[in-house]
Enzyme design. Structure first.
Site, PDB file in Angstrom:
ATOM      1  CD  GLU A  91      50.726  33.349  18.225  1.00 19.40           C
ATOM      2  OE1 GLU A  91      51.545  34.365  18.001  1.00 19.40           O
ATOM      3  OE2 GLU A  91      51.320  32.242  17.745  1.00 19.40           O
ATOM      4  CB  CYS A 301      55.248  35.695  17.880  1.00 20.64           C
ATOM      5  SG  CYS A 301      56.236  34.290  17.077  1.00 20.64           S
ATOM      6  CG  ASN A 432      56.581  31.719  21.967  1.00 16.47           C
ATOM      7  OD1 ASN A 432      56.007  30.560  21.802  1.00 16.47           O
ATOM      8  ND2 ASN A 432      56.892  32.325  20.974  1.00 16.47           N
ATOM      9  CD  GLU A 433      58.569  29.405  18.486  1.00 13.62           C
ATOM     10  OE1 GLU A 433      58.883  30.266  17.861  1.00 13.62           O
ATOM     11  OE2 GLU A 433      57.573  28.713  18.206  1.00 13.62           O
TER      12      GLU A 433
END
Length: 589
Positions: A91, A301, A432-433
């Site tokens: 990332e 993120c 994602n999350e």
């Protein structure tokens, strides 16, 4: 399956011991320590201290030595461990891409930095006007109809007064990333820029490398003449005379008139695998040395935060989720974005480069696409059916870009970038999350239905939120299990003690339910004890390799002067790089 890898699992046993029983004698038992003294603690009398010491000594003497035995059955095998089990997750955090793995040495090469990326930024961040021979002029970043490309909105306009002595010139200096531009004696550096001029005879440019003080040339200058008032790419090579990590790139224009510049670039000739628009060699080699079974990218993120609109007129949304179509094609035509971690993201390292890197290191590519539900503290669901349809189609197009024949629309674009052979995509994650489990899973289901209808061999990966337990975790596992999702992504960052205490976490997981992709995990520090706790925990992952199919530590990279998250696996500065946990022992790159 990635090139060069066997399609089958290893099927190896967990141990190959020379002894069937290992005995360890602990000569001194562990005793609880007293609480630390503080300023508010009552004083302890000498008599009390002596009594406590005597009690402790008696307890120590009375405690028997303990034998611990580890019994190993060399004839028994555990579940097979797939070649792809251990991978890496990349990332762009801690400046892992621009100023990191992406080998571009010029910072803000297209003058696209903006206060929306970081409040300290301007379009001239990392650039400073300069002059020689008493020349005068002005340097201004403009966004007008004379731009290089629709998504590359801004460029630098130099207005030259034509004043000064013979050979005088006006231009700009770039300070590079972190301490400066790194060059090594004898090595070659490929320079390029796009330019246009309103002077019919042309505008001479002098391109140089110098030290931070501007007193010492680090390479012989490169001389270019810009001709014509249409954007043209100019290239050349600089050879370093000496080694420096604090170099500066100068671009100085002579004469009068107006010259426009964009995409001012400098790459080391020696990138990983020698690829143009390539990767920093020492960092890529360290990642390759891990022999990862897969590469998860681009986030994180970055994927599920910001607007899910594209970089399109009329609003030109700056803070966007990572959308793959914006990151392919010629680099001068790619969009820019405000990185979630507080800086600009150029997209020079885009989806094609990720796929190529995965292939180069023999790893299975595992991209992550946005699910239109933001996480990472934003926690908003986008309720726009048309936008959802567009993102689902983008995901189908991504599969075609990776796997389609050269006769297909997106396969042809891959081939045009230099890779006619398909990349062999087999897994794709959605989201994602996300902290809104029901909203996320509703959208995930729509993605999954479309992908599996068109590409039933693709494994669509769901997720279980941002933690190892709790309401979101439980609800998402309930939804994934009921829907028969094949692989569920788990993330957690915990103390070393948690990892030691939870070695049996996956022993009780349902063998008939979804398999686990441990996409992000780490114990919270960069000490040797953290690595030891994680290694111990990995024995539990391997013992349960029939359930835990993929696992990747996170984050992967961190530049020492710009750390948004720790711990991290590989640390670097402009000179060198080194691996965790030896964060203070730097090895030569």
């Amino acid at each position: 399956m990635a090139p060069g890898r066997s399609p089958g699992p290893r099927g190896r046993s967990r141990f190959t011991p020379t002894l069937s029983t290992l005995s360890v004698l602990l000569a001194a038992p562990l005793l609880p320590l007293p609480p630390p003294a503080t300023a508010s603690s009552p004083p302890v009398s000498e008599a009390a201290a002596a009594a406590a010491a005597a009690t402790s000594a008696t307890a120590t003497a009375a405690a028997p030595a303990v034998d611990y035995s580890l019994t190993v059955d060399p004839a028994r095998t555990g579940p097979t461990i797939d070649d792809t089990m251990y991978g890496v997750f990349f990332e762009d955090i801690n400046h892992a891409a621009d100023g990191g793995l992406y080998a571009e040495l010029v910072r803000n090469r297209s003058f696209e930095f903006d206060a929306a990326d970081n409040r300290s930024y301007t379009p001239l961040t990392a650039w400073t006007p300069t002059a020689t021979g008493s020349a005068t002029g002005s340097a201004e970043v403009v966004d007008d109809d004379g731009r290089l490309a629709e998504r590359n909105r801004r460029h630098l306009r130099l207005r030259l007064d034509g004043q000064g002595s013979a050979g005088a010139g006006f231009g700009v200096v770039n300070s590079g990333h972190a301490s400066g531009i790194t060059v090594r004696e004898g090595e070659k550096y490929d320079f390029s820029l796009w330019a246009r001029t309103d002077r019919s005879p042309g505008t001479p440019l002098t391109v140089g490398l110098r030290d931070a003080a501007g007193e010492t040339a680090l390479a012989d200058p490169l001389r270019i003449t810009v001709r014509g008032d249409r954007w043209t790419k100019y290239t050349g090579t600089l050879t370093a005379r000496t080694t420096s990590t604090a170099g500066r790139l100068t671009v100085i224009a002579g004469g009068a008139g107006t010259v426009r510049l964009d995409m001012v670039s400098l790459f080391p000739r020696e990138t990983f695998r020698g690829r143009p628009n390539g990767l920093r060699k020492d960092l890529a080699e360290k990642i390759a040395a891990l022999k990862p079974g897969f590469l998860r990218f681009p986030g994180g993120c970055l994927v599920n935060t910001g607007s899910h609109e594209a970089y399109e007129a009329p609003n030109w949304e700056r803070r966007r989720s990572y959308q793959w179509k914006e990151t392919i094609g010629p680099v001068e035509q790619r969009a820019t974005n405000a990185n979630f971690w507080g800086y600009n993201q150029s997209y020079g390292l885009g989806y094609f480069e990720y796929f190529q890197f995965a292939e180069d290191i023999g790893a299975m590519p595992l991209p992550v696409v946005p699910a239109l539900v933001t996480g990472c503290g934003q926690n908003r669901a986008t309720d726009d059916p048309e936008l959802l349809r567009r993102h689902i189609q983008d995901t189908l197009d991504l599969i075609e870009f990776a796997n389609g024949p050269v006769t297909s629309t997106w396969g042809a674009k891959r081939a045009a970038m230099g890779h006619p052979k398909p990349f062999g995509l087999t897994h794709l994650a959605v989201g994602n999350e996300e902290n809104l489990p029901d909203a996320y899973f509703e959208r995930f289901t729509a993605f999954r239905k479309a992908v599996e209808a068109a590409h039933p061999a693709i494994t669509v990966v769901g997720n279980s939120g941002p933690d190892d337990a709790g309401q979101t975790f439980d609800r998402l596992w309930e939804l994934n299990r009921a829907a028969g999702v094949r692989l569920v992504d788990e993330h957690y960052y915990n103390s070393p003690q948690w990892f030691l205490e939870n070695n049996r976490r996956y022993d009780s997981y349902d063998r008939r339910g979804p398999k686990v992709f441990l996409g992000e995990y780490a114990s919270l520090d960069n000490r040797f004890s953290n690595a030891l706790a994680e290694a111990a925990y990995m024995t539990g992952l391997e013992r349960n390799a029939d359930v835990v199919k993929l696992a990747s530590y996170a984050p992967l990279l961190a530049r020492t002067d710009s750390v948004q998250w720790r711990p991290d696996m590989i640390w670097f500065d402009n000179r060198t790089s080194w691996g965790r946990p030896a964060t203070r022992r730097r090895s030569s790159s």
